[in-house]
Design an enzyme around this catalytic site. Structure first.
Site, PDB file in Angstrom:
ATOM      1  N   LEU A 167      15.761  20.274  -6.803  1.00  0.00           N
ATOM      2  CA  LEU A 167      15.076  19.423  -5.837  1.00  0.00           C
ATOM      3  C   LEU A 167      15.828  18.105  -5.702  1.00  0.00           C
ATOM      4  CD1 LEU A 167      11.406  19.882  -7.161  1.00  0.00           C
ATOM      5  CD2 LEU A 167      12.655  21.340  -5.542  1.00  0.00           C
ATOM      6  N   GLY A 181      18.152  18.151 -11.894  1.00  0.00           N
ATOM      7  CA  GLY A 181      18.752  19.268 -11.181  1.00  0.00           C
ATOM      8  C   GLY A 181      20.241  19.380 -11.448  1.00  0.00           C
ATOM      9  N   PHE A 238      14.806  18.435 -11.076  1.00  0.00           N
ATOM     10  CA  PHE A 238      14.608  17.415 -10.046  1.00  0.00           C
ATOM     11  C   PHE A 238      15.605  16.281 -10.236  1.00  0.00           C
ATOM     12  CE2 PHE A 238      12.086  13.431  -8.937  1.00  0.00           C
ATOM     13  CZ  PHE A 238      12.413  13.480  -7.594  1.00  0.00           C
ATOM     14  N   CYS A 239      16.321  15.920  -9.140  1.00  0.00           N
ATOM     15  CA  CYS A 239      17.243  14.793  -9.131  1.00  0.00           C
ATOM     16  C   CYS A 239      18.333  15.003 -10.188  1.00  0.00           C
ATOM     17  CB  CYS A 239      16.468  13.499  -9.334  1.00  0.00           C
ATOM     18  SG  CYS A 239      17.411  11.986  -9.052  1.00  0.00           S
ATOM     19  N   ILE A 240      18.531  14.065 -11.109  1.00  0.00           N
ATOM     20  CA  ILE A 240      19.556  14.244 -12.134  1.00  0.00           C
ATOM     21  C   ILE A 240      19.188  15.399 -13.062  1.00  0.00           C
ATOM     22  CG2 ILE A 240      18.591  12.589 -13.803  1.00  0.00           C
ATOM     23  CD1 ILE A 240      21.458  11.735 -14.434  1.00  0.00           C
TER      24      ILE A 240
END
Length: 588
Positions: free
Chosen positions: A350, A326, A322-324
């Site tokens: 994500l 990811g 998720f985010c960083i």
């Protein structure tokens, strides 16, 4: 014997409270003034670089001065726009005001409030129309647009007690108590920020991690300097053969994936028969100053893959970032591809950009000059304090995350309500100097992740174009942090099977969108991936409800092996260290 005068007692109580507040305020306002002066003069680090902002306005202004015909056209368009809006207001033919700042009926009932509202909205509309006529393509123009919007948002009449009819009414109804309560809230926020205004966006007493949030039963089965690995208790008698590893962002805490029972992605996957592991990152201190992006890969997902194999005996694992987190997952996939390591069976990212050509409004905060200032600032402490990133993200949605709470907390004298997502949002973490500086320079400014051989990890050049692992990529349509049009290029950068899904809402609410009775947002799918994201969306199919089932179906279609008896944490080769949520997530 005379009876006590209730009015006199109330007045005395108000005076005592006022005097107490003034005593608290004296030292706090001095600290606040010192902090503000330091930020404006550059003596103290701030995400806002006042010198570059002024330079941007000067450059754009000079460009316009060299094009007098364009400048005149812009001025005429602005005057015309303002005139039309004024006439609509005077004749009563204006459209219904849908702006949430002015949704209360008192704005229509109060003549002064209505006039101020209409003038401000006219000014905003005309100014934004002018800005849209500016030439695009440079960071200077982006900064002028962004900070002009910040100024306009700050000047909204809803933000001033004398102009806000709702706040004035409450002031009268409470005999001034709402003003004292608001001032008390202001002092509380200044105290919490030690002279820096740390605006409360939620009831900080409403939730306890491990009691209200992050409550899914589990055990910490592995830990190192950077993370604890949590294995969750099964909720089904059998489980799918492949475990799944969640890699959250390390800007905040892991429990965004495990909020409450009804909106926990962890619990959702457990109930579908998956063995779920999650990384809980440490909240870095000075001792982590030299921890690099490589350390996060080695001690994060790579260490977790080894630990999961020990705990379950499985070599093949599904992974989600998720985010960083990811971005870390994508870099790890490229590194494993270079090493011919096929342990990851499928990957999900994500709200994750891997192409930083267009980063949206976050670009106003990050450039080479700001990186130099950041390097000097972190040389003293070894990390970036958590509030800087939080302030930056709040400015991107200033009306929702700054000014709405200014009105609620200070003008109305209320306390913000309990809201789990905003509680998590305020529970942010520090970031190590080595990791952050490398990430901002190499990944963000140089955009090296998308370039073949652009990054080297553990002495190995990586190329995300060599990733053949099946990937599920989720973006969200109103995301201001990872704009969906900047996430979409991932579809053309990876070599393997890819499924791109666009969810509704924004960076957090669009991701944490569970299935159930009150499904808020839908999602879009299209199996064809043209280069232009708008073309993709034009031909996409919209579906109601949560994207979670579509994602889970995608993963499960790739794991047809016979299910295994439910895996209990501690039954494998790894011993239990402590109960979930663990100790790392609780560190402030």
């Amino acid at each position: 014997m005379s009876q006590p005068d209730p009015l006199s007692e109330t007045l005395n109580d108000r005076l005592v409270e006022y005097w107490s507040l003034m005593q608290r305020a004296q030292g706090l306002f001095l600290r606040a003034a010192t902090t503000t002066a330091g930020k404006v003069t550059g003596g103290e680090f701030s995400v806002v670089d006042s010198a570059s902002v002024m330079a941007a306005y000067a450059k754009v202004g000079m460009e316009l001065m060299t094009k007098p015909a364009d400048l005149m056209a812009i001025q005429q368009a602005a005057i015309s726009k303002m005139t039309n809006i004024w006439m609509a207001g005077l004749t009563g033919t204006g459209t219904e005001v849908k702006d949430r700042r002015f949704k209360d009926g008192s704005w229509d009932a109060d003549p002064i409030g209505r006039m101020c509202r209409d003038v401000h909205l006219a000014l905003e509309e005309a100014t934004l129309d002018v800005l849209n006529r500016f030439p695009k393509g440079s960071k200077e123009h982006l900064k002028v647009e962004f900070y002009t919007r910040q100024i306009l948002s700050a000047l909204a009449p809803s933000n001033f007690l004398a102009l806000n009819p709702q706040a004035k009414q409450k002031l009268l109804e409470t005999d001034g108590q709402s003003l004292l309560d608001g001032f008390n809230n202001l002092l509380d926020d200044l105290e919490r920020g030690d002279g820096r205004l740390d605006i409360a966006t939620n009831d900080g007493t409403a939730f306890v991690v491990g009691r209200d949030l992050g409550t899914t039963p589990g055990k910490v089965v592995y830990q190192n300097d950077l993370m604890q690995l949590i294995q969750f208790e099964p909720t089904t008698k059998t489980q799918r053969k492949r475990p799944i590893l969640f890699v959250p962002a390390w800007i905040n805490k892991y429990y965004i994936m495990d909020m409450r029972e009804k909106n926990s992605l962890v619990r959702y996957m457990l109930d579908r028969g998956h063995t779920v592991f999650i990384i809980s990152w440490v909240n870095p201190g000075p001792e982590h100053a030299e921890k690099s992006f490589e350390h996060y890969m080695n001690e994060g997902p790579l260490a977790a893959l080894d630990a999961i194999e020990q705990a379950t005996g499985e070599k093949k694992v599904n992974i989600l970032g998720f985010c960083i987190g990811g971005i870390l997952v994508t870099a790890t996939l490229a590194y494993l591809a270079a090493k011919k390591d096929t342990r990851i069976a499928s990957a999900t990212t994500l709200a994750t950009m891997v192409d930083f050509t267009d980063v949206g409004e976050i670009g106003v905060f990050i450039d080479h000059d700001r990186l130099t200032a950041l390097r000097e600032h972190m040389a003293k402490k070894g990390h970036l304090e958590d509030h800087h990133m939080r302030d930056m993200f709040s400015m991107i949605r200033e009306n929702d995350l700054i000014w709405s709470f200014h009105v609620m907390n200070y003008l109305m004298g209320n306390k913000p309500p309990a809201f789990d997502l905003l509680y998590w949002n305020s529970d942010s973490t520090r970031m190590p100097a080595a990791m952050l500086l490398w990430y901002l320079e190499e990944v963000y400014l140089k955009n090296a992740l998308r370039k073949p051989g652009g990054l080297t990890l553990n002495g190995t050049k990586i190329d995300i174009g060599k990733i053949k692992t099946p990937c599920f990529v989720l973006a969200t349509r109103e995301d201001h942090i990872a704009p969906w049009t900047s996430v979409y290029p991932t579809t053309g950068l990876l070599s393997g099977e890819i499924k791109f899904v666009l969810g509704g809402s924004g960076h957090i609410a669009g991701v944490i969108n569970p299935p159930g009775e009150r499904e808020k947002y839908g999602y879009w799918e299209n199996p064809d991936y043209p280069k232009n994201p708008d073309e993709w969306l034009e031909n996409a199919t919209a579906s109601k409800g949560s994207w979670w089932p579509a994602w889970a179906d995608w993963i499960e279609a790739k794991d047809r092996a016979k299910q295994v008896p439910a895996r209990v944490p501690g039954d494998g080769a790894l011993n239990v260290i402590e109960d979930a949520p663990g100790s790392y997530v609780l560190a402030k």
